[in-house]
Write an enzyme that holds these catalytic residues in place. Structure first.
Site, mmCIF file in Angstrom:
data_model
loop_
_atom_site.group_PDB
_atom_site.id
_atom_site.type_symbol
_atom_site.label_atom_id
_atom_site.label_comp_id
_atom_site.label_asym_id
_atom_site.label_seq_id
_atom_site.Cartn_x
_atom_site.Cartn_y
_atom_site.Cartn_z
ATOM 1 N N HIS A 85 60.083 41.934 5.162
ATOM 2 C CA HIS A 85 59.353 43.100 4.645
ATOM 3 C C HIS A 85 60.232 43.822 3.633
ATOM 4 O O HIS A 85 61.438 43.988 3.858
ATOM 5 C CB HIS A 85 58.967 44.058 5.774
ATOM 6 N N ARG A 129 52.214 50.106 -7.885
ATOM 7 C CA ARG A 129 51.953 51.373 -7.195
ATOM 8 C C ARG A 129 52.967 51.578 -6.071
ATOM 9 O O ARG A 129 53.681 50.654 -5.702
ATOM 10 C CB ARG A 129 50.521 51.436 -6.654
ATOM 11 N N ALA A 152 49.926 43.203 5.560
ATOM 12 C CA ALA A 152 49.124 43.812 6.634
ATOM 13 C C ALA A 152 48.772 42.823 7.745
ATOM 14 O O ALA A 152 48.543 43.233 8.893
ATOM 15 C CB ALA A 152 47.857 44.427 6.045
ATOM 16 N N GLU A 200 60.795 36.411 8.944
ATOM 17 C CA GLU A 200 59.789 37.422 8.614
ATOM 18 C C GLU A 200 60.467 38.424 7.686
ATOM 19 O O GLU A 200 61.566 38.901 7.987
ATOM 20 C CB GLU A 200 59.323 38.123 9.893
ATOM 21 N N ARG A 245 58.578 53.583 9.389
ATOM 22 C CA ARG A 245 57.288 54.045 8.882
ATOM 23 C C ARG A 245 56.386 54.474 10.047
ATOM 24 O O ARG A 245 56.822 54.566 11.186
ATOM 25 C CB ARG A 245 56.679 52.950 8.016
ATOM 26 N N ASN A 298 47.698 41.911 -0.986
ATOM 27 C CA ASN A 298 48.024 43.012 -1.906
ATOM 28 C C ASN A 298 49.387 42.872 -2.587
ATOM 29 O O ASN A 298 49.680 43.613 -3.522
ATOM 30 C CB ASN A 298 47.925 44.385 -1.213
ATOM 31 N N ASN A 311 56.298 37.082 4.114
ATOM 32 C CA ASN A 311 55.961 38.510 4.155
ATOM 33 C C ASN A 311 54.455 38.566 4.380
ATOM 34 O O ASN A 311 53.671 38.477 3.431
ATOM 35 C CB ASN A 311 56.332 39.209 2.844
HETATM 36 O O1 CA2 Z 1 57.229 46.230 3.261
HETATM 37 C C1 CA2 Z 1 56.551 45.219 3.182
HETATM 38 O O2 CA2 Z 1 56.898 44.216 2.565
HETATM 39 C C2 CA2 Z 1 55.172 45.176 3.837
HETATM 40 O O3 CA2 Z 1 54.965 43.870 4.400
HETATM 41 C C3 CA2 Z 1 54.142 45.479 2.775
HETATM 42 C C4 CA2 Z 1 52.726 45.630 3.298
HETATM 43 C C5 CA2 Z 1 52.652 46.547 4.507
HETATM 44 O O4 CA2 Z 1 51.361 46.436 5.088
HETATM 45 C C6 CA2 Z 1 53.686 46.164 5.515
HETATM 46 O O5 CA2 Z 1 53.649 47.062 6.512
HETATM 47 C C7 CA2 Z 1 55.080 46.162 4.958
HETATM 48 C C8 CA2 Z 1 51.789 46.205 2.238
HETATM 49 C C9 CA2 Z 1 51.796 45.473 0.955
HETATM 50 C C10 CA2 Z 1 51.056 46.277 -0.038
HETATM 51 O O6 CA2 Z 1 51.184 45.693 -1.277
HETATM 52 C C11 CA2 Z 1 51.605 46.463 -2.318
HETATM 53 C C12 CA2 Z 1 50.882 46.399 -3.444
HETATM 54 C C13 CA2 Z 1 51.252 47.139 -4.551
HETATM 55 C C14 CA2 Z 1 52.357 47.907 -4.513
HETATM 56 C C15 CA2 Z 1 53.092 47.954 -3.388
HETATM 57 C C16 CA2 Z 1 52.728 47.207 -2.279
#
Ligand code: CA2
Length: 149
Positions: free
Chosen positions: A99, A19, A76, A97, A106, A12, A73
């Protein structure tokens, strides 16, 4: 030949900047890549993103053979993937690692990382600026930080 720093991004993150800007900001992943290349000042960077677990595992294997450091990174997959953890364990160089958000502030589902126990360092909560900071720290660790102008 300098061994490249592998910067690997999980599921993602190709949608970054589109978003939840209150958590992840408005910077796109392409802009993050540029920030990393600027921070590396010409040092080779391999920058990739995938939504597929097996592809990230293959790239970790590639980094084991050819990389000088890994910044990952896992998104999920951080909380689900023993397979990525097993692959990362085989990497003998520095492993960060990363984030964007502070996962520990969180919800509890974001607290148990499979990757942290095998990482050299963990960077979380610095926003997308954490990426160039991680690159500079990695260059410092592998002993190739160019002198500041
Ligand atoms: O904070 C981070 O970089 C995370 O690795 C992002 C992941 C989440 O599952 C981790 O807990 C923390 C989620 C990425 C979602 O991707 C996005 C897509 C569009 C907009 C924002 C994030």
């Amino acid at each position: 030949m300098s061994k490249p720093i592998y910067i690997l991004n999980g599921p993602n993150l190709n949608r970054l900047g589109t978003r939840e800007p209150e958590i992840y900001g408005r910077t796109t992943l392409a802009e993050v890549e540029t920030m990393c290349r600027d921070a590396a000042s010409g040092y080779p960077i391999v920058f990739r993103q995938s939504n597929r677990e097996y592809e990230i595992i293959d790239w970790v294997h590639e980094a084991i053979d050819e990389g000088g450091g890994i910044i990952i990174n896992p998104a999920a997959f951080t909380f689900t993937s023993m397979a990525i953890m097993d692959a990362l364990k085989m990497f003998s160089g520095p492993l960060f690692e990363l984030h964007i958000s502070n996962i520990h502030r969180r919800e509890p589902i974001y607290h148990k990382s499979y990757v942290s126990p095998v990482a050299t360092a963990v960077i979380a909560g610095l926003g997308t600026k954490g990426y160039p900071i991680a690159v500079r720290a990695m260059l410092d660790m592998i002993g190739t930080l160019p002198a500041k102008a």
